[in-house]
Enzyme design. Structure first.
Site, PDB file in Angstrom:
ATOM      1  N   ASP A 315      30.671 -16.666   9.638  1.00  0.00           N
ATOM      2  CA  ASP A 315      30.830 -15.519  10.512  1.00  0.00           C
ATOM      3  C   ASP A 315      31.264 -14.356   9.619  1.00  0.00           C
ATOM      4  O   ASP A 315      31.641 -14.537   8.454  1.00  0.00           O
ATOM      5  CB  ASP A 315      31.864 -15.805  11.597  1.00  0.00           C
ATOM      6  CG  ASP A 315      31.644 -14.952  12.845  1.00  0.00           C
ATOM      7  OD1 ASP A 315      31.040 -13.868  12.733  1.00  0.00           O
ATOM      8  OD2 ASP A 315      32.092 -15.365  13.926  1.00  0.00           O
ATOM      9  N   ALA A 316      31.192 -13.141  10.142  1.00  0.00           N
ATOM     10  CA  ALA A 316      31.469 -11.973   9.314  1.00  0.00           C
ATOM     11  C   ALA A 316      32.884 -12.019   8.751  1.00  0.00           C
ATOM     12  O   ALA A 316      33.855 -12.061   9.500  1.00  0.00           O
ATOM     13  CB  ALA A 316      31.276 -10.700  10.127  1.00  0.00           C
TER      14      ALA A 316
END
Length: 820
Positions: A315-316
């Site tokens: 995920d970011a």
């Protein structure tokens, strides 16, 4: 991860009553050594790690049940599962092409394949740069639209498509989304989202498919098949146990092995069986190890046990160490360690770790091969469209080509909107509406937003019809039909008078407006979203389970003045409806969910009977919030990791209500129709196996032995092929055509320590009045199995397995026993 200019948001303390919380977005980072300074975090020590790739699980294709399948040509959708597609041959071809491509790449070039270009360094949310003959990748949210792009469709949310309990609509939505992503030049669509809705207030539950692993798994399976049929790589998220937004980067979800396998991992297993290209690991920790640094989850379960051939991306900003590559992480996004930092845990650090012997070249080759193989797997090397929009700036006239990819997808949006709408109450034939002489629409949810459908940044708020939650799971509306518009169109045809009042807080006026009307329609809503934003004090997760914008008081004020009050609810999840549900003047309740851009038309279709409601609840609506087995954890523990213990185990949602003998207001799977149905003539029979190569495993399973520990052991054909067929008849005993959703629940013997009822099958049956149809629901050996934590395999429990077929998790019409 949101589009546009996040840096601008960092300087803004409030936007439309919405605060931006960087602490909920970014995990703690501690440097390239991977040794976290946060107490209690289990990490991989700095050392030298060898690597041997997992062998690709292969079986002989056996059509029609186990046919060799290309993702661009998936098996036909069926309301009853009969086919187990075999993607291994297509993966093998893609892998060979990928190995050939990188055979002359340098260590640095291979590392670049695994590393995003950094925030805002490209047209897409995340970008993998071009590299010799590899054109690079555009990776883009969201699960219901192409985020940050114009001339796209905003589809109904995942929770709403799950409410249809209709595999054909799930697949069609996936295909339409895939076509739009491809048309915009996106290589990887960051969806579907399949977290389990462990807590009813969970902020992103609406992006997923409800609170049951089987329903979520089938929804995910069909969505992945559809997306990849459309040509885009599908990325399943968030792996795993990302069940609340508060503390999402600083909490440890502590989950036992059996619960993990039977509940939270199951939708990902089904996604892998659909030929999934990518998996996104989540922010949270799992048993005190970061999800993106979790060897057990990424390597052992996902890549070994599930035989996953695609790549794992973070995920970011969820990468916390370069050694995450050892634990199974293949790609870091957006690439930099923090916003615009210019450095990376992968990139140059990964190159150095390989050169210094900490990470083997074989592992780096595996990382790059997996990423490029997924590109070949979807044939994206063959005339794939270039990215033609700028997710950070829709007004960029150089890069934004304004390509219109909407086609006629509005028709599908409207159909799913209606099909996912659940009729909860209908007394005295209040619905469908029959040309009422006059009516009034009360509540802001009935009308358009004051400044258009994109008034609030990332959907962080609504002063009109609620058609999406907020955060990175949203999209840009080209238009949004409100209930006022949809209902007025029908009223014009019928000669009805329509009045409205969108003021949620002036209850005296609402009551006065409702007095004397043939019908009073009250619209209310409840919103939630990603923890990046706090809306009206809701930090992603909902503070409570009451209707927003004075909804309860508004409904009661109208019902006090009108004896034909109909309530319409647009909500991201369950609400407590006790203040008004039994009011004698409330004649009908329509649960309209999160319907996307055609919301008003879909609601009108159901209200007027143009679409006979067939939606079913994908979660339980309780009488009291305390009745749910798990609650949002809101109290942190200083700078340490917040421990969230999944003590309820297997007993989430309806499983808990059944086990604890708690009566819900509306049970999981519930939904009414404008007609009625009866069930009869139950039968069950074993199906002869086609997997002759694994006959010994089938015999062992039948005698109670667990499946073996092996590559691809949990997706083996012998476990998932049709093994039992349940048959029965359904009759439409009413006066109008309609669709019934038969549901099959397994009842394990007490020795299994399972919930009293477990959903393991469903189908949809469309019938005219007085019609009878023969219905079939097939079950696999996997469907009847439980996870053996000692043997680490799937086992048939000791004792008699029974089952029920009916209209909800508590409305059983037929009962039977599985063959011994």
């Amino acid at each position: 991860m949101p589009p546009y200019k996040l840096l601008a948001l960092l300087t803004a303390s409030s936007i439309y009553g919405t605060s931006f919380a960087t602490s909920s977005f970014l995990p703690s980072t501690t440097g390239i050594s991977g040794a976290s300074t946060t107490a209690g975090v289990i990490t991989i020590p700095l050392s030298s790690y060898s690597f041997t790739p997992y062998p690709t699980p292969t079986l002989t294709p056996r059509p029609p049940v186990f046919p060799a399948t290309d993702p661009l040509n998936p098996p036909e959708v069926s309301s009853d599962r009969h086919v187990v597609p075999d993607f291994a041959p297509a993966w093998a071809i893609a892998y060979q092409k990928a190995r050939n491509l990188i055979s002359n790449y340098t260590t640095e070039e291979k590392s670049n394949i695994t590393t995003g270009t950094g925030w805002e360094n490209g047209l897409c949310e995340t970008n993998i740069p071009p590299n010799k003959n590899f054109s690079g990748l555009c990776l883009e949210d969201s699960p219901l639209a192409v985020l940050g792009a114009d001339f796209t469709t905003v589809f109904p949310a995942g929770i709403h498509v799950a409410s249809t309990w209709n595999r054909a609509l799930m697949r069609a939505r996936g295909l339409a989304l895939g076509q739009e992503f491809k048309g915009k030049g996106v290589n990887v669509a960051l969806g579907p989202m399949m977290n389990m809705g462990r807590v009813a207030q969970g902020g992103r539950n609406w992006e997923g498919f409800g609170a049951d692993p089987f329903l979520a798994g089938e929804s995910a399976y069909e969505t992945v098949l559809g997306l990849q049929h459309g040509g885009v790589q599908s990325c399943a998220k968030h792996f795993i146990n990302n069940e609340q937004e508060q503390f999402r980067a600083t909490e440890s979800s502590n989950v036992d092995d059996r619960t993990q396998h039977e509940i939270y991992a199951h939708p990902f297993l089904r996604s892998v069986m659909a030929g999934l290209s990518a998996v996104m690991c989540s922010y949270n920790l799992i048993n005190n190890t970061h999800a993106c640094n979790n060897d057990k989850m990424l390597n052992d379960i996902l890549k070994r046990e599930y035989g996953f051939q695609g790549f794992v991306m973070s995920d970011a900003y969820a990468t916390t160490t370069t050694l995450a590559a050892v634990a199974g992480l293949d790609m870091t996004i957006p690439g930099d360690i923090t916003f615009n930092s210019g450095d990376s845990y992968f990139g140059g650090n990964l190159t150095n770790y390989v050169n210094e012997g900490y990470i083997s070249m074989a592992r780096l080759d595996d990382m790059a091969t997996r990423i490029i193989a997924a590109w070949y797997f979807l044939h994206q090397d063959e005339d794939y469209p270039a990215t033609n929009f700028n997710t950070f700036n829709q007004n960029d006239e150089v890069n934004n080509k304004h390509v219109n990819v909407q086609a006629d997808h509005y028709r599908l949006v409207r159909e799913i909107g209606a099909a996912g709408t659940v009729l909860l109450k209908n007394t005295n034939g209040a619905l469908p509406l029959n040309k009422p002489r006059n009516m009034v629409l009360i509540g802001s949810d009935a009308g358009p937003g004051k400044s258009g459908p994109n008034e609030f940044l990332f959907g962080t708020g609504s002063d009109g019809i609620l058609a999406s939650g907020w955060g990175s799971g949203t999209g840009t509306f080209s238009y949004l039909i409100s209930p006022l518009e949809g209902i007025q169109e029908r009223a014009r045809q019928n000669g009805s008078s329509v009045f409205w009042d969108f003021d949620d807080w002036n209850t005296d006026l609402a009551g006065a407006m409702a007095f004397g009307q043939a019908v009073a329609l009250v619209f209310t809503s409840s919103d939630s979203g990603e923890g990046l934003f706090t809306v009206d004090g809701n930090a992603g997760d909902r503070k409570n389970l009451t209707a927003w914008n004075n909804g309860d008081n508004l409904i009661l004020a109208v019902a006090a003045q009108n004896n034909n009050t109909i309530v319409v609810v647009n909500s991201v999840g369950p609400l407590i409806v006790e203040p008004w549900i039994e009011h004698p003047n409330i004649t009908a309740v329509v649960w309209a969910g999160i319907q996307g851009q055609e919301a008003g038309n879909a609601i009108a279709d159901v209200l007027y009977g143009a679409y006979n409601p067939s939606g079913r609840l994908p979660y339980t609506i309780a009488k009291d919030p305390a009745d749910y087995p798990a609650q949002i954890i809101t109290n942190g523990s200083g700078s340490g990791i917040v421990q969230i213990n999944y003590t309820e185990g297997l007993f989430i949602d309806y499983r808990h209500f059944d086990q604890a003998n708690i009566t819900p207001r509306f049970e999981f799977g519930f939904g009414l129709s404008y007609t009625t149905f009866s069930y009869s003539d139950l039968g069950v029979a074993a199906i002869q196996s086609l997997d002759v190569d694994e006959e010994d495993l089938i015999i062992a399973w039948e005698s109670g032995e667990a499946s073996p520990i092996a590559e691809g052991s949990s997706v083996a054909l012998w476990l998932h092929e049709p093994a039992f067929q349940v048959t029965f008849k359904v009759t439409n005993t009413g006066r109008v055509s309609g669709t019934e959703i038969p549901q099959l629940y397994i009842h394990h013997p007490s020795s299994a320590c399972e919930p009293p009822s477990v959903l393991k099958g469903f189908t949809n049956v469309e019938m005219g009045p007085n019609d009878t149809k023969h219905v079939s629901i097939t079950l696999s050996r996997y469907d009847l199995s439980v996870w053996d934590v000692v043997a680490q395999g799937w086992r048939k429990p000791d004792g008699q397995i029974s089952f029920s077929v009916g209209a909800s998790s508590r409305d059983f019409r037929l009962w039977g026993v599985m063959p011994a």
